[in-house]
Design a protein around this motif. Sequence first.
Motif, PDB file in Angstrom:
ATOM      1  N   GLY A  63       0.784  -1.227   0.000  1.00 27.23           N
ATOM      2  CA  GLY A  63       0.000   0.000   0.000  1.00 27.23           C
ATOM      3  C   GLY A  63       0.816   1.276   0.000  1.00 27.23           C
ATOM      4  O   GLY A  63       0.265   2.363   0.192  1.00 27.23           O
ATOM      5  N   PHE A  64       2.116   1.171  -0.235  1.00 27.40           N
ATOM      6  CA  PHE A  64       2.968   2.353  -0.277  1.00 27.40           C
ATOM      7  C   PHE A  64       2.999   2.938  -1.685  1.00 27.40           C
ATOM      8  O   PHE A  64       2.906   2.208  -2.675  1.00 27.40           O
ATOM      9  N   GLU A  65       3.163   4.247  -1.745  1.00 26.03           N
ATOM     10  CA  GLU A  65       3.325   4.933  -3.013  1.00 26.03           C
ATOM     11  C   GLU A  65       4.777   5.383  -3.131  1.00 26.03           C
ATOM     12  O   GLU A  65       5.283   6.095  -2.265  1.00 26.03           O
ATOM     13  N   VAL A  66       5.442   4.947  -4.192  1.00 31.58           N
ATOM     14  CA  VAL A  66       6.833   5.306  -4.418  1.00 31.58           C
ATOM     15  C   VAL A  66       6.877   6.677  -5.093  1.00 31.58           C
ATOM     16  O   VAL A  66       6.298   6.870  -6.156  1.00 31.58           O
ATOM     17  N   PHE A  67       7.572   7.611  -4.450  1.00 34.42           N
ATOM     18  CA  PHE A  67       7.753   8.956  -5.009  1.00 34.42           C
ATOM     19  C   PHE A  67       8.830   8.930  -6.093  1.00 34.42           C
ATOM     20  O   PHE A  67       8.676   9.491  -7.165  1.00 34.42           O
ATOM     21  N   SER A  68       9.956   8.256  -5.780  1.00 33.70           N
ATOM     22  CA  SER A  68      11.045   8.125  -6.743  1.00 33.70           C
ATOM     23  C   SER A  68      11.913   6.940  -6.349  1.00 33.70           C
ATOM     24  O   SER A  68      11.816   6.428  -5.244  1.00 33.70           O
ATOM     25  N   GLN A  69      12.747   6.542  -7.284  1.00 33.44           N
ATOM     26  CA  GLN A  69      13.729   5.506  -6.998  1.00 33.44           C
ATOM     27  C   GLN A  69      14.995   5.823  -7.778  1.00 33.44           C
ATOM     28  O   GLN A  69      14.958   6.526  -8.781  1.00 33.44           O
ATOM     29  N   ASP A  70      16.108   5.307  -7.268  1.00 30.77           N
ATOM     30  CA  ASP A  70      17.393   5.546  -7.912  1.00 30.77           C
ATOM     31  C   ASP A  70      18.171   4.232  -7.933  1.00 30.77           C
ATOM     32  O   ASP A  70      18.603   3.755  -6.888  1.00 30.77           O
ATOM     33  N   GLN A  71      18.323   3.669  -9.117  1.00 33.60           N
ATOM     34  CA  GLN A  71      19.093   2.429  -9.288  1.00 33.60           C
ATOM     35  C   GLN A  71      20.512   2.710  -9.753  1.00 33.60           C
ATOM     36  O   GLN A  71      21.269   1.777 -10.013  1.00 33.60           O
ATOM     37  N   THR A  72      20.876   3.991  -9.878  1.00 34.65           N
ATOM     38  CA  THR A  72      22.171   4.338 -10.459  1.00 34.65           C
ATOM     39  C   THR A  72      23.296   4.416  -9.432  1.00 34.65           C
ATOM     40  O   THR A  72      24.451   4.591  -9.817  1.00 34.65           O
ATOM     41  N   ARG A  73      23.002   4.320  -8.164  1.00 32.20           N
ATOM     42  CA  ARG A  73      24.052   4.433  -7.151  1.00 32.20           C
ATOM     43  C   ARG A  73      24.994   3.243  -7.251  1.00 32.20           C
ATOM     44  O   ARG A  73      24.548   2.096  -7.357  1.00 32.20           O
ATOM     45  N   PRO A  74      26.291   3.477  -7.216  1.00 31.03           N
ATOM     46  CA  PRO A  74      27.244   2.361  -7.358  1.00 31.03           C
ATOM     47  C   PRO A  74      27.187   1.380  -6.186  1.00 31.03           C
ATOM     48  O   PRO A  74      27.636   0.245  -6.330  1.00 31.03           O
ATOM     49  N   TRP A  75      26.637   1.783  -5.066  1.00 33.57           N
ATOM     50  CA  TRP A  75      26.514   0.915  -3.892  1.00 33.57           C
ATOM     51  C   TRP A  75      25.177   0.190  -3.847  1.00 33.57           C
ATOM     52  O   TRP A  75      24.935  -0.622  -2.952  1.00 33.57           O
ATOM     53  N   GLY A  76      24.272   0.467  -4.781  1.00 34.58           N
ATOM     54  CA  GLY A  76      22.941  -0.143  -4.794  1.00 34.58           C
ATOM     55  C   GLY A  76      21.924   0.874  -5.267  1.00 34.58           C
ATOM     56  O   GLY A  76      21.868   1.202  -6.443  1.00 34.58           O
ATOM     57  N   GLY A  77      21.145   1.410  -4.342  1.00 34.77           N
ATOM     58  CA  GLY A  77      20.161   2.415  -4.693  1.00 34.77           C
ATOM     59  C   GLY A  77      19.123   2.568  -3.604  1.00 34.77           C
ATOM     60  O   GLY A  77      19.277   2.056  -2.501  1.00 34.77           O
ATOM     61  N   PHE A  78      18.035   3.275  -3.940  1.00 39.65           N
ATOM     62  CA  PHE A  78      17.016   3.522  -2.918  1.00 39.65           C
ATOM     63  C   PHE A  78      15.667   3.842  -3.541  1.00 39.65           C
ATOM     64  O   PHE A  78      15.561   4.188  -4.709  1.00 39.65           O
ATOM     65  N   PHE A  79      14.649   3.704  -2.709  1.00 40.81           N
ATOM     66  CA  PHE A  79      13.289   4.113  -3.008  1.00 40.81           C
ATOM     67  C   PHE A  79      12.927   5.220  -2.030  1.00 40.81           C
ATOM     68  O   PHE A  79      13.158   5.085  -0.821  1.00 40.81           O
ATOM     69  N   VAL A  80      12.342   6.298  -2.529  1.00 45.51           N
ATOM     70  CA  VAL A  80      11.792   7.346  -1.685  1.00 45.51           C
ATOM     71  C   VAL A  80      10.278   7.172  -1.730  1.00 45.51           C
ATOM     72  O   VAL A  80       9.687   7.165  -2.815  1.00 45.51           O
ATOM     73  N   LEU A  81       9.665   7.024  -0.568  1.00 47.15           N
ATOM     74  CA  LEU A  81       8.222   6.874  -0.502  1.00 47.15           C
ATOM     75  C   LEU A  81       7.582   8.230  -0.267  1.00 47.15           C
ATOM     76  O   LEU A  81       8.230   9.159   0.214  1.00 47.15           O
ATOM     77  N   GLU A  82       6.312   8.331  -0.593  1.00 50.66           N
ATOM     78  CA  GLU A  82       5.574   9.579  -0.389  1.00 50.66           C
ATOM     79  C   GLU A  82       5.573   9.936   1.098  1.00 50.66           C
ATOM     80  O   GLU A  82       5.399   9.061   1.951  1.00 50.66           O
ATOM     81  N   GLU A  83       5.753  11.211   1.382  1.00 50.68           N
ATOM     82  CA  GLU A  83       5.779  11.680   2.766  1.00 50.68           C
ATOM     83  C   GLU A  83       4.477  11.354   3.496  1.00 50.68           C
ATOM     84  O   GLU A  83       4.491  11.071   4.695  1.00 50.68           O
ATOM     85  N   LYS A  84       3.370  11.329   2.782  1.00 48.45           N
ATOM     86  CA  LYS A  84       2.085  11.009   3.405  1.00 48.45           C
ATOM     87  C   LYS A  84       2.061   9.590   3.972  1.00 48.45           C
ATOM     88  O   LYS A  84       1.236   9.265   4.822  1.00 48.45           O
ATOM     89  N   ASP A  85       2.969   8.728   3.514  1.00 47.91           N
ATOM     90  CA  ASP A  85       3.054   7.349   3.998  1.00 47.91           C
ATOM     91  C   ASP A  85       3.971   7.192   5.213  1.00 47.91           C
ATOM     92  O   ASP A  85       4.169   6.076   5.696  1.00 47.91           O
ATOM     93  N   ALA A  86       4.543   8.287   5.708  1.00 51.94           N
ATOM     94  CA  ALA A  86       5.536   8.206   6.788  1.00 51.94           C
ATOM     95  C   ALA A  86       4.984   7.539   8.046  1.00 51.94           C
ATOM     96  O   ALA A  86       5.653   6.694   8.644  1.00 51.94           O
TER      97      ALA A  86
END
Length: 173
Positions: free
Chosen positions: A26-49
């Motif tokens: 039920g989370f909404e992904v705001f953005s994601q970054d797969q380009t980091r050389p160590w892996g990456g991350f997903f930023v979720l919508e602040e409303k889901d905090a």
Amino acid sequence: MNLIINPSTNKADIFSQITTELFNMGFEVFSQDQTRPWGGFFVLEEKDAAFFAQIYFPHLEMSGMQITHKLSPKILVIAPNKRLSWQYHFRRSEVWKVIAGTDVGVKISYNNEEPADIEILDSGSFIQIDNGERHRLIGLNNWGLVAEIWRHTDSNQPSNEEDIVRLQDDFGR
């Protein structure tokens, strides 16, 4: 998160699995970054905090987590045998919880020097990093997933990716 990942799983497949899992939760992904050389991350919508905190940090009270009423939930994906930079931040503190994988390590310095030993974190391990505290997240032999909440300390200028002071970096950033 109920993911089964092994060291040979490629990054694109891991990100695809996490995207599906976050959607199913039920989370909404705001953005994601797969380009980091160590892996990456997903930023979720602040409303889901609040929901994110309830799922991954149920032992913490929301009122105690909020410094400025702004929280930013993220999922960090740490590749095997990679290290994030030795770093600190001016405008945020962080809370982390290992949510998948047992091959995650951390170094934290309370006196501004990098400690010699890596603390190995098992799934379910919780870490709190204070504003200005030096730290480094480390992938060991397998992929690791870490739930992270940025606790913004300046309501007039919330933290962002530019609020990283790198003291040492394996990737020359």
